[in-house]
Design a protein around this motif. Structure first.
Motif: not given
Length: 163
Positions: A101-130
């Motif tokens: 799935f990810v490869a479809a977004w990056f046709p030059d492959g995982k070694d292309a210079p523009n491929v990176g990751m976003i890291e989100i360190k969660v500090v708070k949140g809220e959830h609803w479950n009904s």
């Protein structure tokens, strides 16, 4: 922060939804876009692939506060997580989570210079479950209104800093 048990709870709510709307700040505006989870467990950090030359990366560099929301209206599950985001280029993580799935977004492959990751360190949140159907919610709401009470429409919890 949340306990290991609560992290498992959050993971159980979002793992099947997979796509969240990540909101960043673009100057004075808030902007959201869909992001797809790539990890198979949650320990307080969320991971997403990104093009390191995208606007969201530049937005994170100027203001790293983010919110990501997950919604599954069919199962009545809603999760909003707030944290600190950053873009990184970590070959170990890129290799670890790479998939077709990810490869479809990056046709030059995982070694292309523009491929990176976003890291989100969660500090708070809220959830609803009904687990209630719309009809049952309507009945609960009507009963509560007649009694002058708030209806019990399922689980709702805040966690983290400044609950």
């Amino acid at each position: 922060m949340s306990s290991p048990e609560h992290k498992q709870k959050i993971w159980s709510l979002i793992k099947d939804i997979k796509t969240g709307m990540m909101t960043t700040r673009h100057g004075e505006e808030l902007r959201s876009r869909p992001m797809v989870l790539v990890q198979d467990e949650y320990d307080g950090v969320l991971w997403f692939y990104t093009d390191l030359e995208s606007e969201k990366v530049f937005e994170l560099e100027s203001d790293n506060d983010v919110c990501i929301s997950f919604a599954d209206p069919d199962d009545h599950v809603y999760v909003s997580l707030t944290g600190v985001g950053r873009a990184i280029q970590d070959k170990t993580l890129i290799d670890k989570y790479w998939n077709p799935f990810v490869a479809a977004w990056f046709p030059d492959g995982k070694d292309a210079p523009n491929v990176g990751m976003i890291e989100i360190k969660v500090v708070k949140g809220e959830h609803w479950n009904s687990d209630s159907s719309k009809m049952l919610k309507s009945v609960k709401t009507a009963k509560a209104k007649m009694k002058g009470e708030q209806p019990d429409l399922g689980e709702h919890e805040k966690f983290g800093l400044d609950k």
